[in-house]
Design an enzyme around this catalytic site. Structure first.
Site, PDB file in Angstrom:
ATOM      1  N   LYS A  91       0.859  -1.190   0.000  1.00 41.73           N
ATOM      2  CA  LYS A  91       0.000   0.000   0.000  1.00 41.73           C
ATOM      3  C   LYS A  91       0.893   1.237   0.000  1.00 41.73           C
ATOM      4  O   LYS A  91       1.892   1.287   0.713  1.00 41.73           O
ATOM      5  CB  LYS A  91      -0.917  -0.019   1.220  1.00 41.73           C
ATOM      6  CG  LYS A  91      -1.942   1.078   1.194  1.00 41.73           C
ATOM      7  CD  LYS A  91      -3.076   0.853   2.178  1.00 41.73           C
ATOM      8  CE  LYS A  91      -4.223   0.128   1.533  1.00 41.73           C
ATOM      9  NZ  LYS A  91      -5.430   0.076   2.333  1.00 41.73           N
ATOM     10  N   GLU A 111     -19.370  -6.305   9.127  1.00 37.23           N
ATOM     11  CA  GLU A 111     -20.378  -5.601   9.912  1.00 37.23           C
ATOM     12  C   GLU A 111     -21.456  -6.548  10.426  1.00 37.23           C
ATOM     13  O   GLU A 111     -21.952  -6.404  11.551  1.00 37.23           O
ATOM     14  CB  GLU A 111     -21.027  -4.484   9.082  1.00 37.23           C
ATOM     15  CG  GLU A 111     -20.111  -3.297   8.788  1.00 37.23           C
ATOM     16  CD  GLU A 111     -19.125  -3.521   7.654  1.00 37.23           C
ATOM     17  OE1 GLU A 111     -19.176  -4.583   6.997  1.00 37.23           O
ATOM     18  OE2 GLU A 111     -18.282  -2.624   7.418  1.00 37.23           O
ATOM     19  N   ARG A 131     -25.358  -2.782   5.999  1.00 33.88           N
ATOM     20  CA  ARG A 131     -25.060  -4.173   5.652  1.00 33.88           C
ATOM     21  C   ARG A 131     -25.540  -5.131   6.745  1.00 33.88           C
ATOM     22  O   ARG A 131     -25.808  -6.284   6.491  1.00 33.88           O
ATOM     23  CB  ARG A 131     -23.556  -4.320   5.427  1.00 33.88           C
ATOM     24  CG  ARG A 131     -23.225  -5.692   4.995  1.00 33.88           C
ATOM     25  CD  ARG A 131     -21.972  -5.750   4.206  1.00 33.88           C
ATOM     26  NE  ARG A 131     -22.101  -5.271   2.850  1.00 33.88           N
ATOM     27  CZ  ARG A 131     -21.101  -5.215   1.989  1.00 33.88           C
ATOM     28  NH1 ARG A 131     -19.911  -5.605   2.345  1.00 33.88           N
ATOM     29  NH2 ARG A 131     -21.279  -4.780   0.775  1.00 33.88           N
TER      30      ARG A 131
HETATM   31  C1  TPP Z   1     -18.814  -2.713   3.959  1.00 35.15           C
HETATM   32  C2  TPP Z   1     -17.653  -1.774   4.084  1.00 35.15           C
HETATM   33  N1  TPP Z   1     -17.046  -1.621   5.281  1.00 35.15           N
HETATM   34  C3  TPP Z   1     -16.017  -0.765   5.418  1.00 35.15           C
HETATM   35  C4  TPP Z   1     -15.554  -0.063   4.344  1.00 35.15           C
HETATM   36  C5  TPP Z   1     -14.438   0.966   4.501  1.00 35.15           C
HETATM   37  N2  TPP Z   1     -13.237   0.561   3.765  1.00 35.15           N
HETATM   38  C6  TPP Z   1     -12.936   1.075   2.553  1.00 35.15           C
HETATM   39  S1  TPP Z   1     -11.536   0.461   1.937  1.00 35.15           S
HETATM   40  C7  TPP Z   1     -11.290  -0.498   3.278  1.00 35.15           C
HETATM   41  C8  TPP Z   1     -10.080  -1.369   3.364  1.00 35.15           C
HETATM   42  C9  TPP Z   1     -10.068  -2.362   2.268  1.00 35.15           C
HETATM   43  O1  TPP Z   1      -8.949  -3.178   2.434  1.00 35.15           O
HETATM   44  P1  TPP Z   1      -8.540  -4.156   1.272  1.00 35.15           P
HETATM   45  O2  TPP Z   1      -9.723  -4.859   0.762  1.00 35.15           O
HETATM   46  O3  TPP Z   1      -7.429  -4.999   1.762  1.00 35.15           O
HETATM   47  O4  TPP Z   1      -8.063  -3.186   0.121  1.00 35.15           O
HETATM   48  P2  TPP Z   1      -6.835  -2.148   0.139  1.00 35.15           P
HETATM   49  O5  TPP Z   1      -7.373  -0.829   0.568  1.00 35.15           O
HETATM   50  O6  TPP Z   1      -5.810  -2.661   1.110  1.00 35.15           O
HETATM   51  O7  TPP Z   1      -6.344  -2.136  -1.245  1.00 35.15           O
HETATM   52  C10 TPP Z   1     -12.308  -0.328   4.210  1.00 35.15           C
HETATM   53  C11 TPP Z   1     -12.384  -1.012   5.514  1.00 35.15           C
HETATM   54  C12 TPP Z   1     -16.208  -0.251   3.111  1.00 35.15           C
HETATM   55  N3  TPP Z   1     -15.848   0.420   2.017  1.00 35.15           N
HETATM   56  N4  TPP Z   1     -17.245  -1.111   3.013  1.00 35.15           N
END
Ligand code: TPP
Length: 642
Positions: A282, A369, A397
């Site tokens: 990242k 969630e 959700r």
């Molecule tokens: C249902 C839901 N919960 C929380 C989020 C907030 N959120 C956005 S990106 C993220 C992290 C995602 O991590 P990953 O899938 O590993 O992707 P990366 O950002 O590391 O590329 C979160 C928790 C979301 N978008 N949707």
């Protein structure tokens, strides 16, 4: 820009040689850094997925082949490569590109995104539709390691392995969510990485066998099945084998040639789903790598040389989130039964403070969630007092878990909904406009919204001490700078606060709309209209006594809430008046968000479009009083509407 200025669509990219692709990726990365350093954005997430985007658009015949991005926050490179390069500087700006993916923004955005863990389900649906229609295209779902741990993704994997339709899942594994990834799946992916040396050994053996004169080919084939068998035994294989997926990996997610080769191999798998496991970092290429890269997921504007954020100079009052985190810790220090919980948003919700101070009573469950809420319900069954801090939009959700597991059983769970109302730059997928309607529709729960951060402290205490389900909603951003040192008060359930007494019009405001309502009351006084202003505090239960009394003593109620009108606070007021037989006695006008998708933009501007500001509230009151005082005008208007 040697390459990028000539790439106006993926077809242009596909004209290049594989050797040139790393150069393209470098230019894309620089373009993202230049843009985000000026306007901020999902900088780190997008920098980590640059090579993935280049490789996918190179290998797949987009848009005929379908790329499905999970969340879509990491898709800046995808936007750049799909004809939106020049618009990138407008991303998340009012009127500009969406920060996520929208089907109406580009034909390359095959599936709208913003919430996590949807890509495999949507991709599988597309694959099945393709099979039914007898068409022939590839579907590739790109998903992060933390989103992969979300319940929906797991459910989709379960079905994909069973259906055996052709589907490629590209796993973007950076060991990060917004915070460091948590959970057993994350450990499982770690074990796969540990098997790297074994993987390399396999390749070496394969090459050595191939070189045996005469029988090299057949030896290699025999070795391949042996290799697969060993892989099943050595790799932690539940996902890979037992669930019916083939596994390719892992590959260096910042090496385009490796990615291209892996995706080409995945395309050849024609008898079921395949997962390509790419390791990424990242914030790859973000200036100042020694800085805590946890902060890179999304950034504000920063100095492109040092990576340091630009200081705004303004000292703002603490945010609601900060005050929440601090207050929760104060309350946790006094009552050991209180448990703090976040679903992958520790710093976004303020639960990071509790995780630091009370690690044994605080949980980050990951992007989960639904699980989070039922986990809380279980704890509440055993006498604990869980506080689930989840953004309003993400709690959607867990709707059934809130209803079926918590409210139906009248369990003592507190829901702290941050980012309620219009959130701004993140737009439609992230606005918290439904919570009032979806939470007030079911028995047992109580629902509050504070007028400021001081009252939020009172409400948090009230919710935790209330022995059943209780929710409070509060907006993104800074509070008003009110006193947060005083002891949080325990509010009387269902009691509103009268902030100004008048006799013509009563303004009933909820949460963020209370201060504008106070200002509107003052403006109306200047116009000779006497206004009562009420801070409703509770939408459930409503202050029936006060509203009944107002209906008897005023001519008009103007109600303001930063949420959808349908099923909201105003609906609750109308239902009460009807139940009390007072519906004909008083005119009610409701200000709120009408039945349409609210775009991204400055929250104040967007709210004002619905009259949700001091001027809007006062104008609505004046206009309605005028119409009420001119019956002829009123009937003319009614005829015009008809
Ligand atoms: C249902 C839901 N919960 C929380 C989020 C907030 N959120 C956005 S990106 C993220 C992290 C995602 O991590 P990953 O899938 O590993 O992707 P990366 O950002 O590391 O590329 C979160 C928790 C979301 N978008 N949707």
């Amino acid at each position: 820009m040697r390459f990028l200025s000539a790439i106006n669509s993926p077809a242009d990219l596909r004209q290049l040689k594989v050797e040139d692709l790393q150069g393209v990726a470098d230019e894309v990365r620089q373009f993202i850094i230049d843009t985000c350093s000026r306007i901020g954005g999902h900088t780190g997430a997008s920098l980590g997925a640059v090579e993935l985007a280049v490789a996918m658009h190179y290998v797949f015949d987009t848009p005929n082949d379908k790329l499905v991005w999970d969340v879509g926050h990491q898709a800046y490179a995808h936007k750049i490569l799909t004809g939106r390069r020049d618009q990138l500087p407008t991303i998340k700006q009012p009127g500009g590109l969406s920060g996520f993916l929208r089907r109406d923004e580009s034909e390359y955005d095959t599936f709208g995104a913003g919430h996590a863990s949807t890509s495999i389900s949507a991709g599988l649906g597309m694959a099945i539709a393709r099979d039914r229609k007898g068409e022939d295209f590839h579907v590739c779902a790109l998903i992060g390691d933390s989103s992969l741990a979300g319940g929906m993704a797991m459910e989709a994997i379960n079905q994909a392995g069973h259906l055996k339709s052709r589907l490629i899942v590209l796993l973007n594994d950076n060991e990060m969510s917004i915070a460091p990834a948590v959970g057993a799946l994350s450990r499982y992916l770690g074990r796969i990485k540990e098997a790297q040396s074994y993987q390399h050994l396999k390749e070496d053996i394969g090459d050595a066998l191939e070189s045996v004169p005469g029988i090299g080919g057949s030896l290699r084939r025999a070795a391949k099945s042996l290799k697969d068998a060993i892989a099943a035994a050595v790799l932690p294989g539940a996902l890979v084998n037992e669930l019916g997926f083939k596994y390719i990996g892992y590959v260096d997610g910042h090496n385009v040639a490796q990615l291209v080769a892996a995706l080409e191999e995945a395309k050849r798998v024609d008898d079921g789903p395949v997962i390509v496991h790419a390791l990424t970092t990242k914030g790859k290429g973000f200036p100042n790598p020694e800085k805590n890269y946890y902060a890179y997921h999304a950034t504000g504007p920063f100095d492109p040389k040092t990576g340091l954020p630009y200081k705004s100079g303004k000292v703002a009052p603490p945010t609601y989130t900060e005050v929440f985190g601090r207050t929760l810790c104060e309350l946790m220090a006094r009552d050991e039964r209180i448990i703090a919980l976040t679903a992958a948003m520790p710093d976004g919700t303020g639960i990071d403070k509790a995780l630091e101070r009370f690690p044994e009573r605080s949980f980050d469950v990951g992007i989960a969630e639904q699980h989070a809420i039922t986990f809380c319900a279980g704890m509440a069954c055993e006498g604990l007092k869980p506080v689930a801090a989840i953004y309003s939009t993400f709690l959607q959700r867990a709707f059934d878990q809130v209803i079926h597991d918590v409210c139906l059983q009248n369990l003592d769970v507190t829901f702290a909904m941050d980012r309620a109302g219009i959130v701004g730059a993140d737009g439609p997928t992230h606005h918290g406009l439904q919570d009032i309607a979806y939470l007030r529709s079911y028995p047992n729960i109580i629902l509050m919204a504070p007028k400021d951060e001081g009252e939020m402290r009172d409400m948090l205490r009230t919710a935790i001490e209330y022995p059943g389900p209780a929710a409070l909603r509060y907006p993104r951003g800074s509070g008003f700078g009110v006193d947060i040192e005083r002891e949080p008060a325990r509010l009387e359930i269902g009691k509103a606060e009268v902030l100004r007494e008048g006799h013509d019009v009563a303004i009933l405001a909820y949460g963020e709309m209370v201060y504008p309502a106070i200002e509107a009351g003052e403006n109306l006084a200047g116009e000779g209209v006497s206004a009562t202003v009420v801070n409703a505090r509770f939408v459930k239960p409503l202050d029936e006594e006060l509203i009944t009394e107002i209906a008897r003593s005023h001519r008009l109620i103007v109600k303001a809430e930063d949420a959808y009108l349908a099923g909201g606070f105003g609906s609750a007021v109308l239902e009460l008046l009807e139940a009390k037989g007072l519906a004909d006695r008083i005119r009610v006008v409701r200000l709120g968000v009408t039945d349409e998708i609210v775009t991204h933009g400055d929250p104040k501007v967007l709210l004002a479009q619905y009259g949700l500001c001091a001027d809007g509230i006062a104008a609505k009151a004046l206009e309605t009083l005028q119409v009420m005082d001119s019956p002829r005008l009123d009937s003319q208007r009614i005829r015009a509407v008809k």
